[in-house]
Motif scaffolding. Structure first.
Motif, mmCIF file in Angstrom:
data_model
loop_
_atom_site.group_PDB
_atom_site.id
_atom_site.type_symbol
_atom_site.label_atom_id
_atom_site.label_comp_id
_atom_site.label_asym_id
_atom_site.label_seq_id
_atom_site.Cartn_x
_atom_site.Cartn_y
_atom_site.Cartn_z
ATOM 1 N N LEU A 95 0.855 -1.185 0.000
ATOM 2 C CA LEU A 95 0.000 0.000 0.000
ATOM 3 C C LEU A 95 0.891 1.235 0.000
ATOM 4 C CD1 LEU A 95 -2.699 -1.025 2.654
ATOM 5 C CD2 LEU A 95 -2.676 -1.464 0.180
ATOM 6 N N GLU A 96 0.628 2.152 -0.921
ATOM 7 C CA GLU A 96 1.436 3.358 -1.055
ATOM 8 C C GLU A 96 0.697 4.557 -0.474
ATOM 9 O OE1 GLU A 96 3.956 5.589 -4.548
ATOM 10 O OE2 GLU A 96 1.972 4.842 -5.062
ATOM 11 N N PHE A 97 1.388 5.286 0.410
ATOM 12 C CA PHE A 97 0.835 6.546 0.899
ATOM 13 C C PHE A 97 1.242 7.669 -0.051
ATOM 14 C CE2 PHE A 97 4.931 5.996 2.994
ATOM 15 C CZ PHE A 97 5.530 7.238 2.881
ATOM 16 N N VAL A 98 0.428 8.727 -0.097
ATOM 17 C CA VAL A 98 0.683 9.895 -0.941
ATOM 18 C C VAL A 98 1.044 11.050 -0.018
ATOM 19 C CG1 VAL A 98 -0.373 11.510 -2.580
ATOM 20 C CG2 VAL A 98 -0.843 9.044 -2.756
ATOM 21 N N GLY A 99 2.262 11.584 -0.184
ATOM 22 C CA GLY A 99 2.806 12.514 0.784
ATOM 23 C C GLY A 99 2.606 14.003 0.583
ATOM 24 N N PRO A 100 2.526 14.527 -0.652
ATOM 25 C CA PRO A 100 2.577 15.984 -0.813
ATOM 26 C C PRO A 100 1.473 16.738 -0.067
ATOM 27 C CG PRO A 100 2.926 14.909 -2.917
ATOM 28 C CD PRO A 100 2.513 13.838 -1.950
ATOM 29 N N LYS A 101 1.874 17.825 0.585
ATOM 30 C CA LYS A 101 0.915 18.646 1.337
ATOM 31 C C LYS A 101 -0.177 19.188 0.421
ATOM 32 C CE LYS A 101 0.713 22.288 4.820
ATOM 33 N NZ LYS A 101 -0.568 22.828 4.395
ATOM 34 N N ARG A 102 0.205 19.568 -0.786
ATOM 35 C CA ARG A 102 -0.808 20.087 -1.719
ATOM 36 C C ARG A 102 -1.859 19.034 -2.046
ATOM 37 N NH1 ARG A 102 0.814 24.658 -5.850
ATOM 38 N NH2 ARG A 102 1.694 26.111 -4.345
ATOM 39 N N SER A 103 -1.463 17.778 -2.143
ATOM 40 C CA SER A 103 -2.436 16.702 -2.366
ATOM 41 C C SER A 103 -3.329 16.545 -1.147
ATOM 42 C CB SER A 103 -1.714 15.380 -2.655
ATOM 43 O OG SER A 103 -0.939 15.465 -3.821
ATOM 44 N N ARG A 104 -2.718 16.556 0.026
ATOM 45 C CA ARG A 104 -3.490 16.399 1.262
ATOM 46 C C ARG A 104 -4.483 17.537 1.448
ATOM 47 N NH1 ARG A 104 0.739 16.936 5.323
ATOM 48 N NH2 ARG A 104 2.441 16.819 3.854
ATOM 49 N N ASP A 105 -4.038 18.750 1.159
ATOM 50 C CA ASP A 105 -4.872 19.928 1.396
ATOM 51 C C ASP A 105 -6.040 20.050 0.434
ATOM 52 O OD1 ASP A 105 -3.244 20.585 3.506
ATOM 53 O OD2 ASP A 105 -2.200 22.225 2.472
ATOM 54 N N SER A 106 -6.082 19.206 -0.584
ATOM 55 C CA SER A 106 -7.179 19.281 -1.550
ATOM 56 C C SER A 106 -8.439 18.557 -1.064
ATOM 57 C CB SER A 106 -6.735 18.711 -2.904
ATOM 58 O OG SER A 106 -6.488 17.319 -2.812
ATOM 59 N N PHE A 107 -8.358 17.942 0.128
ATOM 60 C CA PHE A 107 -9.501 17.201 0.681
ATOM 61 C C PHE A 107 -10.034 17.861 1.955
ATOM 62 C CE2 PHE A 107 -6.992 14.014 -1.608
ATOM 63 C CZ PHE A 107 -7.979 13.435 -2.404
ATOM 64 N N ARG A 108 -11.319 17.676 2.206
ATOM 65 C CA ARG A 108 -11.925 18.173 3.451
ATOM 66 C C ARG A 108 -11.406 17.418 4.660
ATOM 67 N NH1 ARG A 108 -17.876 17.382 3.539
ATOM 68 N NH2 ARG A 108 -17.599 18.026 5.682
ATOM 69 N N HIS A 109 -11.249 16.099 4.516
ATOM 70 C CA HIS A 109 -10.819 15.261 5.641
ATOM 71 C C HIS A 109 -9.470 14.623 5.325
ATOM 72 C CE1 HIS A 109 -14.891 15.647 7.164
ATOM 73 N NE2 HIS A 109 -15.359 15.186 6.018
ATOM 74 N N PRO A 110 -8.420 14.950 6.095
ATOM 75 C CA PRO A 110 -7.117 14.330 5.846
ATOM 76 C C PRO A 110 -7.132 12.842 6.162
ATOM 77 C CG PRO A 110 -7.048 15.665 7.835
ATOM 78 C CD PRO A 110 -8.399 15.876 7.221
ATOM 79 N N PHE A 111 -6.197 12.125 5.536
ATOM 80 C CA PHE A 111 -6.105 10.686 5.757
ATOM 81 C C PHE A 111 -4.637 10.290 5.845
ATOM 82 C CE2 PHE A 111 -6.961 6.155 4.284
ATOM 83 C CZ PHE A 111 -7.549 5.773 5.480
#
Length: 196
Positions: free
Chosen positions: A55-71
Motif C-alpha cells: 500500500l502506497e501513501f501519498v505525501g505531498p501537502k498540496r495533495s493532502r490539502d485538496s480534501f476536506r478530511h485528511p487521511f
C-alpha cells in the motif's frame, strides 16, 4: 481469484496500490474502516496465491490539502493500516512520498524487510519548498539531489530490502527523446547511478 492465479502462474509475487491522502466524504475513522474493509478480501485472495500486497501513501501537502478530511500520508500510519489489512500486506515505499511527507531516516530504519513490498524512486524539482511540491512534477533519481536518496537506499540496505526498485519520474522531457530505447537508457542510467 482467477487474476491472482494468473499472476502467480507468471511468477508474480508482489503487487500494490496507492491510497489517496484524504476524502471529501468520509472522516478519518470512516475512511480507515472503508479502506480496511475493501482491501482485506483483496489481500486474502493474494495471500492464497503467495502474493504480497503493498500500500502506497501519498505525501505531498498540496495533495493532502485538496480534501476536506485528511487521511493516512506517512510511512508508519500506512504500515499500521497495511497490517490491519492482512499479514501479507506492507508498503509500496516511494522516495518522493517519503520526502514530501517529511519522512526521516529513523522512519525507514524502524521498518523491517518484510514491511516493504515494493519501492519507487525519483527526485524532486529544485528550488521548490517541500510543502509546495506537486505530485506529478518529478525528476529522475539523483537529477537534483533534493531527495536524500543515499539515506533512503542506505536505510533500505540496512533493513535488508532486496526487492524491486522502479523509477517513477513523471518527467515530461523524457517524451521529447527520439525513441523508447533512448528513454529507457536515460531512466536506466539514473537508476544504476542511484543504486551504486
Amino acid at each position: 481469484p482467477s487474476i491472482a492465479k494468473t499472476m502467480s502462474d507468471f511468477g508474480m509475487t508482489r503487487t500494490f496500490t496507492w491510497i489517496m491522502p484524504g476524502s471529501n466524504d468520509r472522516n478519518f475513522d470512516q475512511n480507515y474502516e472503508f479502506h480496511v474493509t475493501r482491501l482485506k478480501p483483496v489481500a486474502s485472495i493474494l495471500a492464497d496465491h503467495g502474493i504480497r500486497f503493498g500500500l502506497e501513501f501519498v505525501g505531498p501537502k498540496r495533495s493532502r490539502d485538496s480534501f476536506r478530511h485528511p487521511f493516512v500520508y506517512t510511512t508508519h500510519a500506512m504500515l499500521r493500516m497495511a497490517k490491519d489489512v492482512g499479514s501479507n500486506c506492507g508498503l509500496l515505499l516511494d522516495s518522493w512520498h517519503w520526502y514530501t511527507s517529511e519522512g526521516t531516516e529513523a522512519d525507514l530504519l524502524a521498518l523491517t524487510e518484510q514491511d516493504v513490498v515494493y519501492v519507487h524512486t525519483n527526485d524532486a524539482p529544485a528550488g521548490i519548498a517541500v510543502d509546495d511540491q506537486l505530485d506529478h512534477k518529478r525528476e529522475l533519481p539523483k537529477a537534483t539531489g533534493v531527495i536524500d536518496l543515499d539515506t533512503f537506499f542506505g536505510s533500505l540496505r540496512k533493513i535488508g530490502y532486496a526487492g524491486p526498485v522502479v523509477v517513477e519520474p513523471f518527467l515530461e522531457s523524457l517524451k521529447e527523446l527520439p525513441s523508447d530505447e533512448d528513454r529507457l537508457r536515460k531512466v536506466g542510467d539514473s537508476l544504476t547511478q542511484t543504486l551504486a
